[in-house]
Motif scaffolding. Structure first.
Motif, short mmCIF file in Angstrom:
data_model
loop_
_atom_site.label_atom_id
_atom_site.label_comp_id
_atom_site.label_asym_id
_atom_site.label_seq_id
_atom_site.Cartn_x
_atom_site.Cartn_y
_atom_site.Cartn_z
N ALA A 54 34.99 38.09 53.30
CA ALA A 54 34.00 37.01 53.11
C ALA A 54 33.41 37.05 51.70
CB ALA A 54 32.89 37.13 54.16
N ASP A 55 33.31 38.25 51.11
CA ASP A 55 32.72 38.38 49.77
C ASP A 55 33.64 37.84 48.67
OD1 ASP A 55 30.42 39.59 50.78
OD2 ASP A 55 31.27 41.61 50.63
N LEU A 56 34.90 37.63 49.00
CA LEU A 56 35.84 37.11 48.01
C LEU A 56 35.79 35.58 47.91
CD1 LEU A 56 38.98 39.30 48.85
CD2 LEU A 56 37.58 39.47 46.79
N LYS A 57 35.19 34.96 48.89
CA LYS A 57 35.19 33.50 48.95
C LYS A 57 34.55 32.89 47.70
CE LYS A 57 34.14 29.58 51.94
NZ LYS A 57 33.55 29.13 53.23
N GLY A 58 35.32 32.06 47.02
CA GLY A 58 34.82 31.35 45.84
C GLY A 58 34.84 32.15 44.56
N ALA A 59 35.18 33.43 44.62
CA ALA A 59 35.19 34.26 43.41
C ALA A 59 36.34 33.85 42.50
CB ALA A 59 35.30 35.72 43.79
N LYS A 60 36.04 33.55 41.26
CA LYS A 60 37.06 33.19 40.28
C LYS A 60 37.59 34.48 39.65
CE LYS A 60 34.01 30.54 38.44
NZ LYS A 60 33.26 29.68 37.48
N MET A 61 38.84 34.77 39.91
CA MET A 61 39.41 36.05 39.47
C MET A 61 40.66 35.86 38.64
SD MET A 61 40.54 39.32 41.82
CE MET A 61 40.99 40.89 41.02
N ARG A 62 40.71 36.56 37.52
CA ARG A 62 41.93 36.58 36.71
C ARG A 62 42.92 37.48 37.44
NH1 ARG A 62 46.03 39.97 34.76
NH2 ARG A 62 47.04 38.91 33.03
N ILE A 63 43.99 36.87 37.94
CA ILE A 63 45.02 37.61 38.64
C ILE A 63 46.29 36.78 38.63
CG2 ILE A 63 44.31 36.75 40.93
CD1 ILE A 63 45.06 39.59 42.01
N ALA A 64 47.43 37.42 38.40
CA ALA A 64 48.66 36.66 38.13
C ALA A 64 49.63 36.68 39.31
CB ALA A 64 49.35 37.24 36.89
N GLY A 65 50.59 35.76 39.26
CA GLY A 65 51.73 35.75 40.16
C GLY A 65 51.42 35.58 41.63
N LEU A 66 52.26 36.21 42.46
CA LEU A 66 52.09 36.13 43.90
C LEU A 66 50.74 36.67 44.34
CD1 LEU A 66 55.63 37.25 45.09
CD2 LEU A 66 54.54 35.09 45.67
N ALA A 67 50.23 37.67 43.61
CA ALA A 67 48.92 38.24 43.95
C ALA A 67 47.84 37.17 43.91
CB ALA A 67 48.57 39.37 42.99
N GLY A 68 47.95 36.26 42.95
CA GLY A 68 46.98 35.18 42.87
C GLY A 68 47.02 34.30 44.10
N LYS A 69 48.23 34.05 44.61
CA LYS A 69 48.38 33.24 45.82
C LYS A 69 47.79 33.95 47.03
CE LYS A 69 50.56 29.64 44.19
NZ LYS A 69 49.95 28.28 44.26
N VAL A 70 47.95 35.27 47.08
CA VAL A 70 47.37 36.04 48.18
C VAL A 70 45.85 35.98 48.11
CG1 VAL A 70 47.12 38.34 49.21
CG2 VAL A 70 49.35 37.58 48.35
N MET A 71 45.30 36.19 46.93
CA MET A 71 43.85 36.12 46.77
C MET A 71 43.33 34.74 47.14
SD MET A 71 41.97 38.66 46.00
CE MET A 71 41.85 40.28 45.24
N GLU A 72 44.12 33.73 46.85
CA GLU A 72 43.74 32.37 47.20
C GLU A 72 43.62 32.22 48.72
OE1 GLU A 72 44.88 28.08 45.33
OE2 GLU A 72 46.56 29.32 46.01
N ARG A 73 44.53 32.84 49.44
CA ARG A 73 44.48 32.79 50.90
C ARG A 73 43.29 33.57 51.46
NH1 ARG A 73 50.53 32.50 53.53
NH2 ARG A 73 51.29 30.82 52.17
N LEU A 74 42.81 34.53 50.67
CA LEU A 74 41.64 35.30 51.09
C LEU A 74 40.34 34.63 50.66
CD1 LEU A 74 42.76 38.99 50.38
CD2 LEU A 74 43.09 37.60 52.43
N GLY A 75 40.44 33.50 49.98
CA GLY A 75 39.25 32.74 49.61
C GLY A 75 38.88 32.75 48.15
N ALA A 76 39.54 33.59 47.34
CA ALA A 76 39.24 33.65 45.91
C ALA A 76 39.92 32.49 45.17
CB ALA A 76 39.70 34.98 45.34
N VAL A 77 39.53 32.32 43.91
CA VAL A 77 40.11 31.25 43.09
C VAL A 77 40.84 31.92 41.92
CG1 VAL A 77 39.63 29.18 41.74
CG2 VAL A 77 38.16 29.76 43.69
N PRO A 78 42.17 32.05 42.00
CA PRO A 78 42.92 32.77 40.96
C PRO A 78 42.98 32.03 39.63
CG PRO A 78 44.43 31.76 42.51
CD PRO A 78 43.05 31.54 43.07
N GLN A 79 42.93 32.80 38.55
CA GLN A 79 43.04 32.27 37.19
C GLN A 79 44.09 33.10 36.47
OE1 GLN A 79 40.59 29.75 36.22
NE2 GLN A 79 40.07 29.86 38.40
N GLN A 80 44.94 32.48 35.67
CA GLN A 80 45.93 33.24 34.89
C GLN A 80 45.55 33.19 33.43
OE1 GLN A 80 49.87 33.92 36.17
NE2 GLN A 80 50.76 33.01 34.34
#
Length: 363
Positions: free
Chosen positions: A168-194
């Protein structure tokens, strides 16, 4: 008498060989290439792999094959190295293949995927498990031949402005993270940035992003993330062993004498080994310095790890179902990973876990 005669003839033959070697070398052409790196010079270990590579190539060819390294942004931006090699703008480049996930998710399997292979496992897969052949078949479509050229080992899990104790704490967090990991973080509620390495600190400082992952203590300390994001998480489940790759334009590769091709292959392997050794040597003391500077070390909760593991498996299985190129590499890669983890659980991890629990590591 016969024995002495034989020895004299052998010596004469050997002497002829010694004389002939420089003559052969002299006949080889002088070649100059350019290498575009995805990394800034300030990151001496990850950028330095390209220096290790180019110096050894020059030495192995008697100074006749020279490659000049250009840092990210000097010829092309850090995230456009593959494109530059493919187009022939430069003859070769050094990068992390998951940067090009947007072109095809298959690129990630050359570098790192969530809950994937460790550094040793990836090297074994590439060298002995059919990985090199599978990857070269994929890269050929881009006019590139690939060589393993570095690994970071298991990375850290990123820098956060605030604690993250649950999904729940990841929801809406804008995080620099690349590749498939970014897609996973997106499913957990974070907003990936490359973002390329040199762009991460300014984004954190300005609040454009809330969190960022990079590599590990040594490089992260250099980039100063701890000054603006005090919570340092582990493990980097998305990069159990991030592998870095040398890209060579196939047309330029085919122009090289076989002796130069052999030098490239040998030098890339050396760069691979040296990078991993440097990180293993430098990270422990760097982490100690970070802790003295007030960094708050945190491990990801089981809640986050379990959710990330499920999301990762779902994502990769979905990708394999729709992407034939990904599936061609992923299916044998997955079998290899499972076998390796079973083997690791028998000896390697048992020994390591005992030493850690017993407090005997390094004593």
């Amino acid at each position: 008498m016969e024995r002495r005669s034989f020895i004299k003839k052998a010596a004469a033959g050997a002497g002829a060989g010694v004389i002939a070697a420089p003559a052969i070398a002299a006949e080889l052409p002088a070649v100059t290439w350019r290498l575009a790196s995805s990394f800034p010079k300030s990151l001496d270990t990850i950028y330095g792999a390209a220096d290790t590579f180019t110096k050894r190539v020059s030495q192995l060819t008697g100074g006749k094959f020279n490659i000049k390294v250009f840092a990210a942004g000097e010829i092309v931006p850090g995230l456009q190295v593959l494109d530059a090699v493919q187009a022939g703008t430069v003859e070769c480049g050094h990068s992390a293949s998951y940067y090009y996930y947007g072109k095809d998710a298959t690129f990630s399997l050359d570098c790192a995927v969530p809950f994937g292979l460790t550094s040793r496992q990836h090297t074994a897969w590439y060298d002995q498990g059919g990985g090199k052949e599978l990857l070269r078949g994929f890269f050929k479509d881009y006019g590139v031949i690939n060589f393993i050229a570095g690994n970071s080992g298991t990375q850290m899990g990123g820098w956060f402005r605030k604690e993250v104790k649950s999904v729940a704490d990841l929801k809406g967090a804008k995080m620099r993270i690349a590749g498939l990991a970014g897609k996973v973080m997106e499913r957990l509620g974070a907003v990936p940035q490359q973002l390329a390495g040199g762009d991460i600190y300014p984004a954190l400082e300005k609040g454009t992003i809330d969190a960022a992952e990079w590599v590990g203590p040594y490089d992260d300390e250099k980039l100063g993330f701890y000054k603006v994001a005090p919570f340092y998480y582990y493990p980097g489940w998305w990069e159990p062993g991030a592998s870095f790759t040398l890209y060579v334009n196939i047309k330029e590769w085919e122009k090289l004498p076989k002796e130069y091709q052999a030098a490239v292959e040998c030098a890339s392997y050396e760069a691979h080994v040296v990078m991993q050794a440097e990180y293993d040597f430098k990270n422990p003391t760097a982490l100690g310095r970070l802790m003295k500077n007030g960094v708050k070390l945190r491990n990801y909760s089981n809640d986050i790890m379990e959710a990330a593991y499920k999301a990762s498996n779902d994502l990769m299985n979905e990708e394999a179902a729709k992407n034939a190129k990904f599936a061609k590499i992923y299916e044998p890669w997955k079998r290899f990973r499972n076998d390796q983890n079973q083997w690791a659980s028998v000896a390697e991890s048992t020994m390591q876990n005992f030493l850690i629990k017993a407090g005997r590591g390094g004593k």
